[in-house]
Design a protein around this motif. Structure first.
Motif, PDB file in Angstrom:
ATOM      1  N   THR A 325     -51.302  19.591  47.778  1.00 47.05           N
ATOM      2  CA  THR A 325     -49.856  18.961  47.358  1.00 47.05           C
ATOM      3  C   THR A 325     -49.369  20.093  46.352  1.00 47.05           C
ATOM      4  N   ARG A 326     -50.473  20.305  45.116  1.00 44.62           N
ATOM      5  CA  ARG A 326     -50.021  21.072  44.291  1.00 44.62           C
ATOM      6  C   ARG A 326     -49.601  22.521  44.704  1.00 44.62           C
ATOM      7  N   TYR A 329     -46.004  22.539  45.586  1.00 47.28           N
ATOM      8  CA  TYR A 329     -45.172  22.607  44.704  1.00 47.28           C
ATOM      9  C   TYR A 329     -44.801  24.022  44.068  1.00 47.28           C
ATOM     10  N   TYR A 335     -39.987  17.424  44.888  1.00 42.41           N
ATOM     11  CA  TYR A 335     -40.230  16.217  45.735  1.00 42.41           C
ATOM     12  C   TYR A 335     -39.666  15.048  44.730  1.00 42.41           C
ATOM     13  N   GLY A 344     -43.535   8.366  40.804  1.00 41.09           N
ATOM     14  CA  GLY A 344     -42.781   9.528  40.227  1.00 41.09           C
ATOM     15  C   GLY A 344     -43.152   9.521  38.388  1.00 41.09           C
ATOM     16  N   LEU A 345     -43.640   8.607  38.083  1.00 37.99           N
ATOM     17  CA  LEU A 345     -43.850   8.773  36.597  1.00 37.99           C
ATOM     18  C   LEU A 345     -45.199   8.122  36.243  1.00 37.99           C
ATOM     19  N   ILE A 346     -45.607   8.621  34.862  1.00 39.61           N
ATOM     20  CA  ILE A 346     -46.523   7.765  34.077  1.00 39.61           C
ATOM     21  C   ILE A 346     -45.871   7.028  33.256  1.00 39.61           C
ATOM     22  N   ASP A 353     -43.768  14.511  28.108  1.00 44.26           N
ATOM     23  CA  ASP A 353     -44.941  14.612  29.017  1.00 44.26           C
ATOM     24  C   ASP A 353     -44.679  14.429  30.492  1.00 44.26           C
ATOM     25  N   ASN A 354     -43.747  13.332  30.905  1.00 44.35           N
ATOM     26  CA  ASN A 354     -43.173  13.129  32.304  1.00 44.35           C
ATOM     27  C   ASN A 354     -42.363  14.468  32.726  1.00 44.35           C
ATOM     28  N   ILE A 356     -43.143  17.559  32.434  1.00 42.48           N
ATOM     29  CA  ILE A 356     -43.655  18.617  32.805  1.00 42.48           C
ATOM     30  C   ILE A 356     -44.975  17.887  33.764  1.00 42.48           C
ATOM     31  N   LEU A 357     -44.900  17.020  34.420  1.00 40.36           N
ATOM     32  CA  LEU A 357     -45.939  16.460  35.270  1.00 40.36           C
ATOM     33  C   LEU A 357     -46.478  17.054  36.299  1.00 40.36           C
ATOM     34  N   LYS A 358     -45.503  18.005  36.868  1.00 28.68           N
ATOM     35  CA  LYS A 358     -46.074  18.991  37.796  1.00 28.68           C
ATOM     36  C   LYS A 358     -46.297  20.362  37.329  1.00 28.68           C
ATOM     37  N   TYR A 360     -47.477  21.329  33.978  1.00 29.28           N
ATOM     38  CA  TYR A 360     -48.181  21.469  32.900  1.00 29.28           C
ATOM     39  C   TYR A 360     -49.273  22.650  32.711  1.00 29.28           C
ATOM     40  N   LYS A 361     -49.599  22.917  33.833  1.00 29.49           N
ATOM     41  CA  LYS A 361     -50.483  24.208  33.985  1.00 29.49           C
ATOM     42  C   LYS A 361     -49.791  25.513  34.103  1.00 29.49           C
TER      43      LYS A 361
END
Ligand SMILES: Nc1ncnc2c1ncn2[C@@H]1O[C@H](COP(=O)(O)OP(=O)(O)OP(=O)(O)O)[C@@H](O)[C@H]1O
Ligand SMILES: [Mg+2]
Lengths: 508, 351
Positions: A325-326, A329, A335, A344-346, A353-354, A356-358, A360-361
């Protein structure tokens, strides 16, 4: 008719937000009263106050003339107030009957199962809410789960039923069924507060409409004396464009190509059968279909969240069906998943923080594994502003935002990254008209900028007004792919129901 | 209210209520709560040696508590920290006595690192992989691994390879080069406290400032959304359980090198279990762990003094500990106290 519920000057303040600011509302006996308002206007907050979940900071509630001082929902229930929340509160592993009687079991604990089932059968007959008391809630469709929630209220003798966005998760068919139920309840003298962002629904089912804006009630109208445009303007406080204006269709190269794709579900049943289609840049491809016809499995397969049995998924001419998956992206695919709270969210992460959920790296947000919060906050304040996420404090937990604003976080993240391919499942679910107008505009901008968009929606209206081409899925098979301009509601409807021959005849 | 204040509000309230109920129990059983609490306090903080011993007691609780908190943050319940602590203690002891002629700056780090690796493998590899790939619940697996570790230490010490010559089941003393020196003479306080504090800062940084912490917490809150965001959920489960074990193992080694200097045979150190409470009270915040460990350490050292000087049975501190756990776990009850209190205040104002 006399007033059943009176809300007088209610104010509720959360840290940093006046969620309700001097709210007034009167609900008559046997009336369906719709509440309209933008995302974050304070509708759910008001309902939670009426239901005793929140204590107002000031103001008064009256039920049949008697002042209510609720210490919790149990008291509201005792007085005859029932509520079905925006997000259900059922226990999936228990049966329908167990969920309904939970907390008010006949015969105490251990409860009298036979009696419970009998009672439930009786209530479901009285109110025409057919259901199998022994079914497990987790096996029920969303529509039936909602029915369980409604039954729960009537098992406790509700006189006033609050429905917070009950149609947001329903298919059009299920919505019609719900309206049937609501009409019958009304005939029996039950009052209903109905929250929805869909103006046509409000127009169809309600007797009166109260509009809220930024924590205040701005007016109550008789439904038959108003129209959708007036309601929309009142709600947003400006002229809203309800029609989508689309520029010319100029398709480019193929971005996504799916060939002979077959996908299994958990029970190893083929849910997607030999599906093939292409999406080009500068194109919105709508996928229409009744819920549960393989859309979920198809999308999960495209995103690498589900293994495929056979077939090819090509993205910009390279096979991606084996990529995790990553990696997908990273190639520029975005998506928007169907269930914002679960997928979709934490909810316990902040808005920042949400956002940059995809990513953050990505080097934009972290260096050698250390997150650069200065950059993260810069991004957050930009996105909050651009996508009008309210309140603007991005250190709040996502779970403390209103439903529509939660959806905006996801949108800001997924659309804001300028994807080459966007897969959007129900992107406007639970959004107010102003926000929908905005999202549609964003999707069209993305398309005009050369992105490819796969739009999955249960709402034909949305599919038809946005899509350049429309694929109709039924039972895991793409029945036909139609031209967006010439497709009619009837033709799509027939295909969705699976009657290909009839559809072809209509075409001729 | 500021954010920090808000987050420590509930735990402090829990402690206060536990202390109040403790005094009611003392009154009911004929003891003087004022005398009891003051001797408890003197016992814990009254003199320099007492303070030193309290701090020394806190060291293993802080480090093990950090380990438990990491797992909690990732939504996992590492109930086997006790066993990971034993593994760390065993490895630390063995390296401590069997390597000759190493300078301290190699000997100590070697023992610590080896203990950390062993604890990490014990807690992370087996329970972690079992959880990630078969779904075996970590409560069961960490617990079982914990028993294996404890019985393994019995075997080693009771006529096994680590038993010192003689009839007492204990290991040989570790070499001087492996001893973490004491700070306050004639007390148990060693430079282990520095290791503990650095560890707390490190864990805070790791969990809240790095991408690894971000991922572990995300997975802890919502596995499904984490998977949808492209995270490797099984990897994060193994990682967080391993880290959890690494810190519990470190705690065991620090305790051996700094305080015990040899491994004794006993059924439990108790640190692994108290650490769960420490983490709970701290709401899994690494900095909070330091303070909550100090509290439980103080209750421990103070209770002996209280028993001697106020003639209140030491078990009473166990009761208080129990009450604290109860109120931390049942924060809904505290909410109830709060609303009752608020109502009362309003009524007072009104009248
Ligand atoms: N528990 C909470 N803590 C802090 N703020 C909250 C909380 N619940 C709601 N709010 C805030 O109060 C405001 C009103 O929220 P509410 O959920 O009532 O909106 P809504 O009208 O139901 O919106 P939507 O249509 O998006 O569901 C929002 O700004 C929201 O962020
Ligand atoms: Mg709402």
């Amino acid at each position: 008719m006399s007033a059943l519920l009176e809300v007088k000057n209610i104010t509720k303040i959360f840290p940093k937000v006046r969620a309700n600011d001097g709210v007034n509302l009167t609900v008559e006996e046997g009336e369906i009263h719709a509440i309209l308002g933008e995302n974050g206007a304070g509708k759910s907050t008001l309902m939670n106050i009426i239901y005793g979940l929140y204590k107002p900071d000031s103001g008064e509630l009256k039920l049949s003339g008697e002042t209510l001082n609720l210490s919790g929902p149990h008291e509201a229930i005792e007085k005859g107030i029932g509520m079905v929340h925006q997000h259900f509160m059922l226990i999936p592993v228990l049966t329908v009957a167990e969920n309904i009687v939970l907390g008010a079991e006949p015969g105490g604990i251990p409860y009298n199962k036979k009696k419970a089932n009998e009672l439930i059968r009786e209530i479901s007959k009285n109110y025409h809410l057919e259901i199998d008391p022994d079914a497990k809630v987790k096996d029920l469709s969303v529509g039936l789960q909602q029915r369980v929630e409604i039954l729960k209220a009537f098992y406790r003798h509700a006189k006033l039923l609050i429905l917070d966005e009950p149609t947001a998760m329903l298919t059009p068919q299920e919505t019609e069924e719900l309206f049937g139920i609501m009409r019958r309840l009304k005939e029996q003298g039950i009052s209903i507060i109905f929250i929805s962002h869909k103006l046509d629904e409000v127009k169809e089912i309600s007797d009166k409409v109260t509009v809220m804006r930024r924590g205040k009630t701005v007016g109550t109208l008789n439904t038959k004396d108003t129209n959708e445009q007036e309601l929309a303007n009142l709600m947003v406080g400006r002229e809203v464009v309800l029609r989508v204006e689309k520029s010319e269709y100029k398709p480019g190269d193929v971005v996504l190509s799916v060939k002979d794709l077959t996908v299994l579900d958990e029970q190893n049943i083929e849910k997607v059968k030999n599906v093939s289609f292409e999406i080009r840049s500068g194109e919105i491809f709508g996928l229409a279909g009744i819920d549960g016809n393989g859309q979920t499995e198809l999308i999960e397969a495209l995103m690498g969240l589900r293994q495929i049995k056979s077939g090819i998924i090509k993205y910009q001419n390279s096979d991606i069906e084996k990529l995790p998956t990553r990696e997908r992206y990273k190639l520029g695919i975005s998506y928007i998943p169907q269930d914002r709270q679960q997928e979709g969210l934490i909810m316990k992460f902040s808005v920042a923080d949400n956002l940059i959920l995809k990513e953050y790296k990505d080097i934009r947000y972290s260096k050698n594994g250390v997150i650069q919060y200065k950059k993260v906050f810069e991004n957050a304040s930009k996105k909050v502003e651009e996508y009008d996420i309210r309140p603007t404090d991005y250190t709040l937990l996502a779970g403390n935002l209103s439903g529509g604003n939660q959806q905006k976080i996801i949108l800001a993240r997924e659309v804001g990254s300028n994807p080459k391919l966007l897969i959007a499942v129900q992107p406007t679910r639970g959004m107010d008209v102003g926000a929908i107008e905005y999202i549609h505009k964003k999707l069209l901008e993305l398309r005009d900028g050369g992105s490819a968009i796969l739009l999955v929606s249960l709402e034909l209206e949305e599919i038809m007004s946005l899509s350049d081409r429309i694929g109709v899925i039924h039972n895991g098979v793409i029945m036909d792919i139609l031209d967006g301009k010439s497709a009619t509601r009837e033709k799509i409807g027939l295909l969705m129901a699976g009657s290909q021959i009839d559809a072809k005849e209509v075409e001729v | 209210m500021s954010k920090v204040l808000k987050s420590i509000y509930m735990p402090i309230l829990a402690v206060v209520i536990a202390i109040i109920i403790g005094s009611i129990i003392m009154l009911a059983t004929g003891f003087n709560p004022v005398a009891a609490y003051s001797s408890l306090f003197i016992g814990a903080f009254g003199t320099l040696p007492n303070i030193a011993n309290t701090l020394a007691n806190a060291v293993p609780l802080i480090i093990t508590g950090l380990g438990v908190a990491i797992a909690f943050n990732a939504g996992l319940f590492n109930i086997g920290a006790e066993g990971q602590y034993w593994i760390g203690a065993i490895v630390g002891t063995w390296i401590g006595y069997s390597f000759k002629g190493l300078p301290w700056y190699i000997h100590i780090p070697l023992a610590l690192v080896a203990a950390m690796i062993a604890g990490g493998l014990w807690g992370g590899i087996i329970p972690g992989f079992a959880k990630a790939y078969t779904g075996a619940h970590e409560v069961i697996t960490t617990m079982m691994m914990s028993y294996v570790a404890i019985y393994f230490s019995h075997y080693l010490l009771e006529f096994g390879p680590m038993m010192e010559k003689g009839s007492v089941p204990q290991s040989p003393l570790i070499r001087d080069s492996a001893v973490i020196p004491t700070i306050v003479p004639n007390t148990q306080l060693s430079y282990g406290i520095v290791i503990a504090l650095v560890a707390a800062l490190f864990v805070y940084w790791l969990m809240y400032k790095t991408v690894w912490g971000y991922e572990m917490r995300a997975v802890g809150f919502n596995q499904r959304a984490s998977k949808y965001a492209g995270m490797n959920v099984p990897f994060n489960i193994v990682l967080s359980l391993s880290l959890s074990g690494i810190f519990a193992g470190l705690a065991g080694a620090v305790q051996i090198l700094g305080v015990q200097h040899r491994l004794y045979d006993s059924f439990t150190s108790g640190y692994g279990y108290t650490a769960i409470v420490v983490a709970l009270l701290a709401k899994n915040n690494p900095i909070g762990v330091v303070f909550s460990a100090l509290l439980f350490a103080a209750l421990g050292t103070g209770s002996q003094y209280m028993q001697l000087n106020a003639q209140v049975p030491g078990q009473l501190t166990d009761v208080i500990t129990g009450l604290i756990i109860f109120f931390v776990a049942a924060d809904k009850i505290i909410e109830l106290f709060k609303t009752m209190f608020k109502k009362q205040k309003k009524e007072e104002l009104a009248s």
